[in-house]
Design an enzyme around this catalytic site. Structure first.
Site, PDB file in Angstrom:
ATOM      1  N   ASP A   1       0.824  -1.222   0.000  1.00  0.00           N
ATOM      2  CA  ASP A   1       0.000   0.000   0.000  1.00  0.00           C
ATOM      3  C   ASP A   1       0.855   1.269   0.000  1.00  0.00           C
ATOM      4  O   ASP A   1       1.714   1.435   0.871  1.00  0.00           O
ATOM      5  CB  ASP A   1      -0.893   0.057   1.248  1.00  0.00           C
TER       6      ASP A   1
ATOM      7  N   GLU B   1     -11.623  -1.492   1.389  1.00  0.00           N
ATOM      8  CA  GLU B   1     -10.362  -1.057   1.982  1.00  0.00           C
ATOM      9  C   GLU B   1      -9.874   0.261   1.394  1.00  0.00           C
ATOM     10  O   GLU B   1     -10.239   0.653   0.284  1.00  0.00           O
ATOM     11  CB  GLU B   1      -9.296  -2.128   1.729  1.00  0.00           C
TER      12      GLU B   1
HETATM   13  C1  FRU Z   1      -4.769  -3.385   1.742  1.00  0.00           C
HETATM   14  C2  FRU Z   1      -4.583  -3.657   3.209  1.00  0.00           C
HETATM   15  C3  FRU Z   1      -4.997  -2.479   4.033  1.00  0.00           C
HETATM   16  C4  FRU Z   1      -4.156  -2.606   5.269  1.00  0.00           C
HETATM   17  C5  FRU Z   1      -2.890  -3.259   4.751  1.00  0.00           C
HETATM   18  C6  FRU Z   1      -2.303  -4.293   5.658  1.00  0.00           C
HETATM   19  O1  FRU Z   1      -3.794  -3.940   0.954  1.00  0.00           O
HETATM   20  O2  FRU Z   1      -5.295  -4.809   3.591  1.00  0.00           O
HETATM   21  O3  FRU Z   1      -6.382  -2.481   4.307  1.00  0.00           O
HETATM   22  O4  FRU Z   1      -3.923  -1.344   5.820  1.00  0.00           O
HETATM   23  O5  FRU Z   1      -3.204  -3.860   3.517  1.00  0.00           O
HETATM   24  O6  FRU Z   1      -1.135  -4.831   5.145  1.00  0.00           O
END
Ligand code: FRU
Length: 491
Positions: free
Chosen positions: A75, A341
């Site tokens: 992310d 997300e």
């Molecule tokens: C999306 C996610 C987010 C979280 C992160 C955890 O890729 O699931 O929601 O912050 O990755 O690694």
């Protein structure tokens, strides 16, 4: 809308605005989400892309370049203000990424419990064609001092503590003050990865400063970490209601219609005890006498009740953004999907685009759609949101054959499209550009930045620009500012 044989009519949504403080939550219904499969071609060769090309990210080649360095990245977000503008700081582009050390005794799929917010930088203003093939990003290390984010859990039992997604705001034009909003995680797990107690997730704020000279970029501060929000169990599901709850990914923004206030969207789940909180007719959203409707009972006994995604809303109650209050969720996907997300509010004139990301494997029983970016359009922060593209909600999926099994990123199904897990965590930028990270192409794992693509939003629809870059794929990790910030004191 033409009705595909075998599929229901979507729910009627007007996009009409409600007061942000009103108790009104738009529904991404089963009738809406079933439009995704209605757009899928049942007759493609096994493993081809069954979805419309306008809603599909072109295939990333398996020979993709990597950002380099010693960490995996996933992310990613740029340095922005609360209006979504992206800033160059004293001549440098800066991005923030979830990172995990490579060669530290764990694999790519175990990265989440080791996640740290790291940063990369590169010189502003070099044309993409003259940058190195992976974007020319230089790894700068972690943003927060060691141990700083752990202070939120002082005195509490945990086995791992991690930093998950959020956003980083430039708080002062002509200055260097930053505020990071992120998700502070604490896990309490046994040796086989099971929960001794459910994880804790806290939306957290920390302030710091960015610095740059002619050679590099660095940070000071980020020493005080202030817990802002944990789920309330009324609007947002708690760890005690569901040990697999989602509560994360704060994105703060300003709304020209509500000057002087700062809002936050985030990923949540609808409150209620897991498996004991049924869906109702409004979650299904069928029109009267639709021959393809399901009954509430049939849905509730199908296992779909385990999927209760929502996109939450909060508002700051102090000018320094150190205290926040929950408002009712903006959108729920009860019995539709379990994860919406990294939500992002993107305001264009009178249209409010609420964008998010989701997975094929988090859809509820009876619903299907590719991994990728999803979105909704309304006329205010809180609206009777219209799911994009024929009310389906799908904005940009990975090439996927919805006629064959999903498989998993770590165990691709041989009959599935080899790019079904190619990228994830899409983030919408100025210029209609969308960045994401590479997860799996064929069986090659990524942990690096994907090619940037361009997706136009028009009304309640979207379309990828296949004329952008090479067949629709732009530069790898092309995340460029649209604004320049100079802090003369720091030069
Ligand atoms: C999306 C996610 C987010 C979280 C992160 C955890 O890729 O699931 O929601 O912050 O990755 O690694």
């Amino acid at each position: 809308l033409p009705l595909e044989p075998g599929y229901p009519q979507p729910t009627i949504h007007t996009g009409a605005a409600h007061d942000p403080y009103e108790s009104y939550t738009a529904k991404w219904t089963r009738a809406d989400a079933r439009q995704i499969k209605a757009m899928s071609d049942p007759n493609v060769p096994t493993g081809a892309n069954s979805m419309p090309s306008a809603l599909t990210m072109p295939a990333i080649p398996v020979s993709f370049p990597t950002i380099g360095g010693t960490v995996w990245v996933w992310d990613t977000w740029p340095l922005t203000d609360a209006d979504g503008n992206q800033y160059s700081y004293n001549g440098w582009d800066v991005i923030f990424c979830l990172t995990a050390q490579q060669n530290a005794g764990y694999g790519f799929d175990d990265r989440h419990v080791h996640a740290r917010i790291g940063f990369f930088y590169r010189r502003t203003g070099i044309p993409e064609s003259r940058r190195p093939v992976a974007g020319g990003w230089i790894y700068g290390g972690n943003v927060f001092p060691d141990g700083a984010s752990a202070q939120v859990y002082t005195g509490q039992p945990y086995t791992q503590q991690a930093e998950w997604s959020g956003s980083t705001r430039l708080m002062q034009l002509g200055g260097n003050q930053l505020t990071t909003f992120y998700t502070d995680l604490a896990f309490n797990r046994d040796a086989s990865g099971g929960n001794i107690s459910a994880p804790q997730a806290t939306i957290t704020k920390t302030d710091g400063q960015i610095h740059a000279d002619f050679h590099h970029v660095w940070f000071t501060g980020f020493t005080t970490h202030t817990a802002l929000l944990q789920p309330d169990g009324v609007y947002y599901q708690t760890r005690l209601q569901n040990e697999f709850f989602s509560f994360r990914d704060p994105f703060t923004f300003h709304d020209p219609a509500h000057p002087g206030q700062t809002f936050m969207v985030f990923e949540g789940n609808s409150a209620g005890v897991r498996g004991e909180t049924p869906c109702d007719a409004s979650d299904l959203g069928y029109r009267a006498n639709d021959p393809y409707a399901e009954t509430v009972d049939a849905v509730n006994t199908s296992g779909a009740i385990y999927q209760r995604a929502n996109i939450g809303l909060a508002v700051a109650t102090k000018p320094d953004l150190s205290a926040w209050k929950f408002l009712p969720p903006l959108v729920s996907g009860n019995c539709v999907n379990d994860q919406t997300e990294r939500p992002e509010m993107h305001i264009v004139g009178n249209r409010y685009y609420l964008l998010t990301i989701s997975h094929r494997t988090t859809f509820a029983a009876g619903i299907d759609g590719p991994d990728g970016a999803y979105g909704f359009m309304g006329y205010g922060i809180r609206s009777d949101y219209v799911p994009l593209n024929r009310n389906s909600g799908l904005m940009l999926g990975n090439p996927t054959d919805l006629n064959t099994a999903a498989g998993a990123d770590y165990a691709p199904d041989p009959s599935q499209n080899p790019n079904a897990f190619q990228s994830y965590s899409h983030y919408y930028m100025p210029g209609s550009l969308v960045e994401s990270f590479i997860d799996t192409v064929q069986t090659r794992r990524g942990g690096t930045l994907a090619p940037t693509v361009q997706v136009f939003l028009r009304g309640a629809g979207s379309s990828i620009n296949l004329g952008y870059g090479a067949g629709g794929l732009g530069g790898y990790g092309d995340i460029s500012p649209n604004r320049i910030n100079i802090d003369f004191w720091d030069l």
